[in-house]
Design a protein around this motif. Structure first.
Motif, PDB file in Angstrom:
ATOM      1  N   ALA A 185       1.087  -1.308   0.351  1.00 28.80           N
ATOM      2  CA  ALA A 185       0.464  -0.144  -0.193  1.00 28.80           C
ATOM      3  C   ALA A 185       0.824   1.252   0.174  1.00 28.80           C
ATOM      4  CB  ALA A 185      -0.833   0.363   1.227  1.00 28.80           C
ATOM      5  N   GLN A 186       1.685   1.519   0.998  1.00 24.14           N
ATOM      6  CA  GLN A 186       2.865   2.417   1.044  1.00 24.14           C
ATOM      7  C   GLN A 186       3.199   2.686  -0.891  1.00 24.14           C
ATOM      8  OE1 GLN A 186       5.913   1.648   3.934  1.00 24.14           O
ATOM      9  NE2 GLN A 186       4.110   2.493   5.773  1.00 24.14           N
ATOM     10  N   GLY A 187       4.147   1.703  -0.955  1.00 22.71           N
ATOM     11  CA  GLY A 187       4.428   1.989  -2.794  1.00 22.71           C
ATOM     12  C   GLY A 187       3.579   2.222  -3.909  1.00 22.71           C
ATOM     13  N   SER A 188       2.299   1.471  -3.673  1.00 22.62           N
ATOM     14  CA  SER A 188       1.443   2.094  -4.723  1.00 22.62           C
ATOM     15  C   SER A 188       0.918   3.757  -4.940  1.00 22.62           C
ATOM     16  CB  SER A 188       0.469   1.280  -4.498  1.00 22.62           C
ATOM     17  OG  SER A 188      -0.581   1.784  -2.713  1.00 22.62           O
ATOM     18  N   GLY A 189       1.107   4.023  -3.627  1.00 23.28           N
ATOM     19  CA  GLY A 189       1.359   5.595  -3.367  1.00 23.28           C
ATOM     20  C   GLY A 189       2.111   6.615  -4.206  1.00 23.28           C
ATOM     21  N   MET A 190       3.550   6.109  -4.094  1.00 22.62           N
ATOM     22  CA  MET A 190       4.200   7.008  -5.047  1.00 22.62           C
ATOM     23  C   MET A 190       3.951   6.412  -6.422  1.00 22.62           C
ATOM     24  SD  MET A 190       6.336   8.614  -5.623  1.00 22.62           S
ATOM     25  CE  MET A 190       8.467   9.575  -4.796  1.00 22.62           C
ATOM     26  N   GLY A 191       3.579   5.002  -7.249  1.00 22.50           N
ATOM     27  CA  GLY A 191       2.914   4.676  -8.163  1.00 22.50           C
ATOM     28  C   GLY A 191       2.056   5.319  -9.164  1.00 22.50           C
ATOM     29  N   THR A 192       0.985   5.724  -7.717  1.00 26.30           N
ATOM     30  CA  THR A 192       0.015   6.491  -8.247  1.00 26.30           C
ATOM     31  C   THR A 192      -0.216   8.060  -8.471  1.00 26.30           C
ATOM     32  OG1 THR A 192      -1.597   5.070  -6.475  1.00 26.30           O
ATOM     33  CG2 THR A 192      -2.222   7.319  -7.905  1.00 26.30           C
ATOM     34  N   ILE A 193       0.982   8.079  -8.185  1.00 24.14           N
ATOM     35  CA  ILE A 193       1.401  10.058  -8.009  1.00 24.14           C
ATOM     36  C   ILE A 193       2.635  10.429  -9.667  1.00 24.14           C
ATOM     37  CG2 ILE A 193       3.380  11.759  -7.743  1.00 24.14           C
ATOM     38  CD1 ILE A 193       2.491  11.082  -3.936  1.00 24.14           C
ATOM     39  N   ILE A 194       2.983   9.182  -9.573  1.00 27.25           N
ATOM     40  CA  ILE A 194       3.711   9.295 -11.179  1.00 27.25           C
ATOM     41  C   ILE A 194       2.454   8.810 -11.694  1.00 27.25           C
ATOM     42  CG2 ILE A 194       5.483   7.451 -12.286  1.00 27.25           C
ATOM     43  CD1 ILE A 194       6.823   7.051  -9.678  1.00 27.25           C
ATOM     44  N   MET A 195       1.721   7.666 -11.658  1.00 25.23           N
ATOM     45  CA  MET A 195       1.135   7.458 -13.176  1.00 25.23           C
ATOM     46  C   MET A 195       0.084   8.718 -13.331  1.00 25.23           C
ATOM     47  SD  MET A 195       0.158   5.577 -15.166  1.00 25.23           S
ATOM     48  CE  MET A 195       0.266   3.815 -14.623  1.00 25.23           C
ATOM     49  N   LEU A 196      -0.063   9.615 -12.400  1.00 26.13           N
ATOM     50  CA  LEU A 196      -1.393  11.156 -12.589  1.00 26.13           C
ATOM     51  C   LEU A 196      -0.396  11.642 -13.446  1.00 26.13           C
ATOM     52  CD1 LEU A 196      -2.883  11.559  -8.915  1.00 26.13           C
ATOM     53  CD2 LEU A 196      -3.696  10.995 -11.682  1.00 26.13           C
ATOM     54  N   VAL A 197       0.751  12.449 -12.966  1.00 23.37           N
ATOM     55  CA  VAL A 197       2.222  13.192 -13.271  1.00 23.37           C
ATOM     56  C   VAL A 197       2.088  12.889 -15.316  1.00 23.37           C
ATOM     57  CG1 VAL A 197       4.733  13.798 -13.392  1.00 23.37           C
ATOM     58  CG2 VAL A 197       2.891  13.489 -11.296  1.00 23.37           C
ATOM     59  N   ALA A 198       1.993  11.119 -15.120  1.00 24.03           N
ATOM     60  CA  ALA A 198       2.671  11.025 -16.438  1.00 24.03           C
ATOM     61  C   ALA A 198       1.206  11.162 -17.227  1.00 24.03           C
ATOM     62  CB  ALA A 198       3.176   9.864 -16.661  1.00 24.03           C
ATOM     63  N   MET A 199       0.022  11.277 -16.830  1.00 25.32           N
ATOM     64  CA  MET A 199      -0.931  11.177 -17.653  1.00 25.32           C
ATOM     65  C   MET A 199      -0.943  13.099 -18.097  1.00 25.32           C
ATOM     66  SD  MET A 199      -3.522   8.437 -15.691  1.00 25.32           S
ATOM     67  CE  MET A 199      -5.088   9.191 -16.846  1.00 25.32           C
ATOM     68  N   PHE A 200      -0.846  13.964 -17.160  1.00 29.02           N
ATOM     69  CA  PHE A 200      -1.341  15.034 -17.387  1.00 29.02           C
ATOM     70  C   PHE A 200       0.114  15.652 -17.871  1.00 29.02           C
ATOM     71  CE2 PHE A 200       0.315  19.886 -16.464  1.00 29.02           C
ATOM     72  CZ  PHE A 200      -0.899  19.954 -16.892  1.00 29.02           C
ATOM     73  N   GLY A 201       1.669  14.503 -18.412  1.00 33.52           N
ATOM     74  CA  GLY A 201       1.891  15.239 -19.404  1.00 33.52           C
ATOM     75  C   GLY A 201       1.666  14.999 -21.316  1.00 33.52           C
ATOM     76  N   ILE A 202       1.227  13.970 -20.719  1.00 38.97           N
ATOM     77  CA  ILE A 202       0.665  13.555 -22.121  1.00 38.97           C
ATOM     78  C   ILE A 202      -0.799  14.233 -22.732  1.00 38.97           C
ATOM     79  CG2 ILE A 202      -0.546  11.447 -22.778  1.00 38.97           C
ATOM     80  CD1 ILE A 202       0.615   9.311 -21.343  1.00 38.97           C
ATOM     81  N   LEU A 203      -1.071  14.313 -21.908  1.00 45.17           N
ATOM     82  CA  LEU A 203      -2.830  16.033 -21.885  1.00 45.17           C
ATOM     83  C   LEU A 203      -2.102  16.708 -22.546  1.00 45.17           C
ATOM     84  CD1 LEU A 203      -5.509  15.724 -21.594  1.00 45.17           C
ATOM     85  CD2 LEU A 203      -5.181  17.049 -19.137  1.00 45.17           C
ATOM     86  N   TYR A 204      -0.817  17.453 -21.942  1.00 44.82           N
ATOM     87  CA  TYR A 204      -0.409  18.602 -22.464  1.00 44.82           C
ATOM     88  C   TYR A 204       0.366  18.589 -23.754  1.00 44.82           C
ATOM     89  CZ  TYR A 204       2.674  22.814 -22.635  1.00 44.82           C
ATOM     90  OH  TYR A 204       2.962  23.908 -22.632  1.00 44.82           O
ATOM     91  N   PHE A 205       0.904  17.349 -24.124  1.00 42.67           N
ATOM     92  CA  PHE A 205       2.002  17.676 -25.180  1.00 42.67           C
ATOM     93  C   PHE A 205       0.112  16.973 -26.121  1.00 42.67           C
ATOM     94  CE2 PHE A 205       5.321  17.317 -22.436  1.00 42.67           C
ATOM     95  CZ  PHE A 205       6.051  18.650 -22.664  1.00 42.67           C
ATOM     96  N   PHE A 206      -0.936  16.032 -25.870  1.00 45.30           N
ATOM     97  CA  PHE A 206      -0.962  15.981 -27.190  1.00 45.30           C
ATOM     98  C   PHE A 206      -2.940  16.700 -27.419  1.00 45.30           C
ATOM     99  CE2 PHE A 206       1.412  11.908 -26.558  1.00 45.30           C
ATOM    100  CZ  PHE A 206       1.641  11.821 -27.787  1.00 45.30           C
ATOM    101  N   MET A 207      -2.718  17.531 -26.459  1.00 39.29           N
ATOM    102  CA  MET A 207      -4.073  18.417 -25.892  1.00 39.29           C
ATOM    103  C   MET A 207      -4.218  19.589 -26.419  1.00 39.29           C
ATOM    104  SD  MET A 207      -6.632  15.534 -24.612  1.00 39.29           S
ATOM    105  CE  MET A 207      -8.133  16.704 -24.894  1.00 39.29           C
ATOM    106  N   ILE A 208      -3.423  20.291 -24.834  1.00 39.50           N
ATOM    107  CA  ILE A 208      -3.475  21.261 -25.002  1.00 39.50           C
ATOM    108  C   ILE A 208      -2.096  22.664 -25.563  1.00 39.50           C
ATOM    109  CG2 ILE A 208      -2.640  22.746 -22.545  1.00 39.50           C
ATOM    110  CD1 ILE A 208      -3.498  21.411 -21.102  1.00 39.50           C
ATOM    111  N   ARG A 209      -1.014  22.236 -25.746  1.00 36.14           N
ATOM    112  CA  ARG A 209       0.024  22.749 -26.549  1.00 36.14           C
ATOM    113  C   ARG A 209      -0.298  23.034 -27.804  1.00 36.14           C
ATOM    114  NH1 ARG A 209       5.312  20.458 -28.101  1.00 36.14           N
ATOM    115  NH2 ARG A 209       6.192  22.314 -28.545  1.00 36.14           N
ATOM    116  N   PRO A 210      -0.816  21.686 -27.973  1.00 31.59           N
ATOM    117  CA  PRO A 210      -1.237  21.937 -30.261  1.00 31.59           C
ATOM    118  C   PRO A 210      -2.348  22.751 -30.104  1.00 31.59           C
ATOM    119  CG  PRO A 210      -1.076  20.026 -29.352  1.00 31.59           C
ATOM    120  CD  PRO A 210      -1.111  20.218 -28.268  1.00 31.59           C
ATOM    121  N   GLN A 211      -3.197  23.005 -29.220  1.00 35.19           N
ATOM    122  CA  GLN A 211      -4.362  24.177 -29.335  1.00 35.19           C
ATOM    123  C   GLN A 211      -4.254  25.396 -29.141  1.00 35.19           C
ATOM    124  OE1 GLN A 211      -7.145  23.824 -29.424  1.00 35.19           O
ATOM    125  NE2 GLN A 211      -8.607  25.736 -29.446  1.00 35.19           N
ATOM    126  N   GLN A 212      -2.726  25.001 -28.180  1.00 29.89           N
ATOM    127  CA  GLN A 212      -2.373  26.707 -28.659  1.00 29.89           C
ATOM    128  C   GLN A 212      -1.523  26.937 -29.007  1.00 29.89           C
ATOM    129  OE1 GLN A 212       0.260  25.960 -25.002  1.00 29.89           O
ATOM    130  NE2 GLN A 212      -1.016  26.956 -22.978  1.00 29.89           N
TER     131      GLN A 212
END
Length: 105
Positions: free
Chosen positions: A11-38
């Motif tokens: 359970a302690q290890g999965s908390g860090m994995g979740t944070i990394i996954m959220l950061v990765a998802m935001f990065g993908i969202l930024y580079f594939f959706m937000i940046r081209p729109q800007q």
């Protein structure tokens, strides 16, 4: 007993994995959706600022025409849409004519 300890460590290890996954998802969202729109918004703004008479445009309402005159004080553009038919629209609602359909004279 060891089962409980292993579950607690997992359970302690999965908390860090979740944070990394959220950061990765935001990065993908930024580079594939937000940046081209800007980038598209900057291109549209550049086109509207460099608008000149005689440019083929399409209004926000889907009307194709040619720029007849530009009034910077009122921020409006007169667009010729047919012979002897000129409409006045806001400069922000004029976009590049991707079809490049020339107005018949």
């Amino acid at each position: 007993m060891t089962n409980i300890i292993l579950q607690a460590q997992a359970a302690q290890g999965s908390g860090m994995g979740t944070i990394i996954m959220l950061v990765a998802m935001f990065g993908i969202l930024y580079f594939f959706m937000i940046r081209p729109q800007q980038k598209r918004q900057k291109e549209i703004q550049k086109f509207q600022n460099e608008l000149t008479e005689g440019t083929s445009v399409v209004t926000g309402g889907g009307i194709y025409g040619t720029v007849k005159s530009i009034d910077l004080t009122k921020n409006t553009v007169e667009v010729k849409i047919a012979r002897d038919v000129v409409i006045t629209v806001d400069r922000g609602s004029v976009f590049k004519d991707s079809a490049n359909t020339p107005l018949q004279k």
